[in-house]
Write a protein that holds these residues in place. Structure first.
Motif, short mmCIF file in Angstrom:
data_model
loop_
_atom_site.label_atom_id
_atom_site.label_comp_id
_atom_site.label_asym_id
_atom_site.label_seq_id
_atom_site.Cartn_x
_atom_site.Cartn_y
_atom_site.Cartn_z
N GLY B 220 0.84 -1.19 0.00
CA GLY B 220 0.00 0.00 0.00
C GLY B 220 0.87 1.24 0.00
O GLY B 220 1.78 1.36 -0.82
N GLN B 221 0.61 2.14 0.95
CA GLN B 221 1.36 3.40 0.99
C GLN B 221 1.58 3.77 2.45
O GLN B 221 0.63 3.85 3.22
N ALA B 222 2.86 3.99 2.80
CA ALA B 222 3.15 4.50 4.14
C ALA B 222 2.52 5.88 4.27
O ALA B 222 2.51 6.65 3.30
N ALA B 223 1.97 6.20 5.43
CA ALA B 223 1.33 7.50 5.63
C ALA B 223 1.30 7.77 7.12
O ALA B 223 1.21 6.86 7.94
N HIS B 224 1.37 9.04 7.48
CA HIS B 224 1.45 9.44 8.88
C HIS B 224 0.19 9.02 9.64
O HIS B 224 -0.93 9.27 9.20
#
Lengths: 419, 419
Positions: B220-224
């Protein structure tokens, strides 16, 4: 006169000076950070501001005013490794531009004192603990914990800061800098996609989320993957895995209260023991990070997660235990300053929008210290930060400097009226 | 005359000689294993059997019969580190007792040839690859893969086996030992809780499960964790976590086909990247081990897991990819020998029960080589093996030796009739 294009040029100059092909490299207490700080001083000096570093290594530039009461404008020039070109330094350089405007407009003597502060080690990238300078200044720093920190090479924080002129045992002396502080304002990139999704350039920040951060460990029984029937398993991963969809439900419910502003929940890591392909998982540890702007709603999110974990553990015949890693209460910003930020955004031609901040910021430390505080966010492209692809449209950066300056102007007059 | 109590005494003697407070330490190609092998030779010699090691280090003890056609009785004296007192050596020592009975009964010349084989390195504990000796003998060993194996100290398998008199390049020469093999039988502890749950001491093994072993990676996508709204997340852990309850459903459905014997599915490990408390998971890798006795049902389980992973990936806006780690087809044992094992169990006064084997065994390699094969299981307490708490009631061990001997007797006469 305010020149927002100059801020964008300054940002680019700093990027060339302290970045590489992987992004910004201004990790606090490194030579690159020291170079950035020296460059910052060269940018501030022409304004005539008095410049010094405090006991915690925070950089202060002061334009003394007719009143001692001070407006503080804060930012941080340090970055994570391979960071973006805006996180932290946008605030500092917008502050430099505002100092230039004020020095020019008032011939060096504004109605109230105006101070730029560049906080020392906001990111905590090297030693794993953020908000070093601002928490020292607010007095909330945990001296015992921080004294024990080491970087990945085993170098102690206390030795590293000494090389930059900081006596660790005296860092709380920086608190005296807040004595005459009457308001604190900070501009920051959003680091999330909310303004992007709404198509808005700017937002007013209501406060920073409270955070509850836990490790949750499920314990079952290792068993051979081939010889153990499904109904005989005590599978720690199964119980832990069920938490993942559950926290999405919990976060959703948290936005259905009176505030209508929902919280967020994140399982950021999962480890399994023995963690081999031929065994049922005996022990599974996940981390859960929960955030909400409302303290009661945050507590409800935590309670619901605990209840769910116990239900999944019971259903799967495994044990569960919780360990708190860290927590902080929600920090709400000042209502009058929030209204001023809205007005400044409107006056700049943008539509105001209020939102909470998920990440913590130095502003939260200063608000905790009792200084009336507000932040302004500017839209992030991709909704991403702490990455070299972090970006914001130049027209939005310029608009942000304009609106932030109008907020500074309103705050100066607000402080002046209160004097 | 058969003396099952002697087998239990032999097991205890071996435990004293080669175990410690943490369990059995007979890891193949170590001095303790060599000591166990030497002790084994001393136990077999009084039977008058011809003894030699083959090219793959398998230990053969042969009582030549009136016919060259041979009944093979197999086991392995090697163990995992900190292993149990029964896994592997029960087979070998029950075989020794049967050799004693036959040598005594037929004055050294049974109707058909009877051979005990102690396989070399069944567990693969040191080099990570099981069934070394039996796969060399069956000819199915992967020479290129095995040649490259090293232990955790970097010692190469080819060098380690040389110290025990084995020329790695010639291990397949051991295949000639199977030339006259007419049947292969093996007794083993169950290593699972099926017989325990049914309250039965013994079982007849239908074959070994086919295995499909994969790594599944969701991206997926790393996100804060603070600034990313829940509906904007591309959470790799969420998609992976949904697989866990799903595989229980898949395994359940796999037992509803004509065979009524279900398969098993296990997610044994989960890793997350970046794997930090403050980020949505960008990449999550899980391992999936699926086993079934029926090849079509195994394929269906795999297809269903793939379809589910794609559905979860799509719903969560993440990518998924599969990588096969290893697979093997189901190996079915010989129907006539299965019937003989049932009869031997009945004759010993126990209730026969047929079950598949989840773990692989040397017997599967010999069955693959075309030798009619069957196994008998004896109940495991706790359903646990590869652990010092592995145990079986002594009365069940004795009963197992008795029933296994009756199986040997039936097999000898079956081979004799076919001659």
């Amino acid at each position: 006169m305010l020149n927002p294009k100059r801020t964008v040029a300054d940002l680019k100059e700093l990027r060339s000076l302290t970045g590489d092909q992987n992004g910004a490299q201004r990790v606090a207490f490194t030579p690159t950070w020291a170079r950035a700080r020296k460059w910052l001083r060269s940018k501030v000096e022409p304004t005539g501001a008095e410049i010094h570093n405090d006991a915690a290594g925070n950089f202060w530039a002061t334009l003394g005013g007719k009143s001692e009461k001070a407006l503080l404008i804060g930012g941080h020039i340090d970055s994570v490794p391979n960071g973006g070109w805006l996180d932290g330094c946008l605030n500092t350089l917008a502050g430099v531009e505002i100092l230039r405007r004020i020095a020019d407009q008032y011939k060096g003597k504004p109605p109230v004192t105006v101070r730029l502060v560049d906080w020392c080690d906001e990111e905590g990238a090297r030693f794993g603990k953020s908000l070093f300078g601002s928490s020292a200044c607010s007095g909330k720093i945990d001296m015992d914990e921080t004294r024990g920190l080491k970087d990945k090479d085993g170098i102690r924080l206390v030795d590293a800061v000494k090389e930059h002129g900081i006596d660790f045992e005296k860092v709380k002396d920086s608190g005296k800098e807040l004595k005459s502080a009457a308001a604190y304002i900070e501009l920051h990139i959003e680091q999330g996609p909310v303004l992007l999704d709404l198509g808005l350039p700017l937002g007013t920040v209501l406060g920073t989320f409270g955070v509850e951060r836990h490790a949750i460990t499920f314990r079952g029984q290792a068993a051979h993957s081939g010889s153990t029937p499904m109904n005989r398993r005590r599978d720690a991963f199964l119980a832990a895995a069920k938490m993942s969809p559950e926290i999405y439900e919990i976060a959703k419910r948290s936005g259905q209260g009176p505030s209508r502003t929902g919280g967020v929940c994140t399982i950021g890591s999962c480890t399994t023991k023995p963690g081999i392909v031929t065994s049922v998982v005996e022990e599974c540890r996940i981390t859960l990070d929960q955030r909400h702007l409302d303290a009661d709603a945050l507590q409800r999110m935590l309670d619901e997660a605990k209840t769910a974990s116990e239900r999944f553990a019971k259903n799967g015949n495994v044990d569960v235990s919780w360990e708190r890693i860290w927590n902080i209460e929600p920090i709400l910003f000042n209502n009058e300053l929030i209204a001023m930020a809205d007005a400044a955004i409107s006056e700049s031609g943008a539509k105001p929008h209020r939102l909470p901040s998920g990440p913590l910021h130095d502003a939260a430390e200063i608000a905790r210290a009792g200084v009336p505080t507000v932040m302004m966010f500017v839209q992030s492209l991709h909704g991403i930060s702490h990455n070299k692809i972090e970006d914001t449209k130049e027209e939005h950066l310029e608009l942000a400097v304009t609106a932030f300056d109008k907020l500074a102007d309103r705050a100066i007059h607000w402080i002046g009226r209160g004097d």
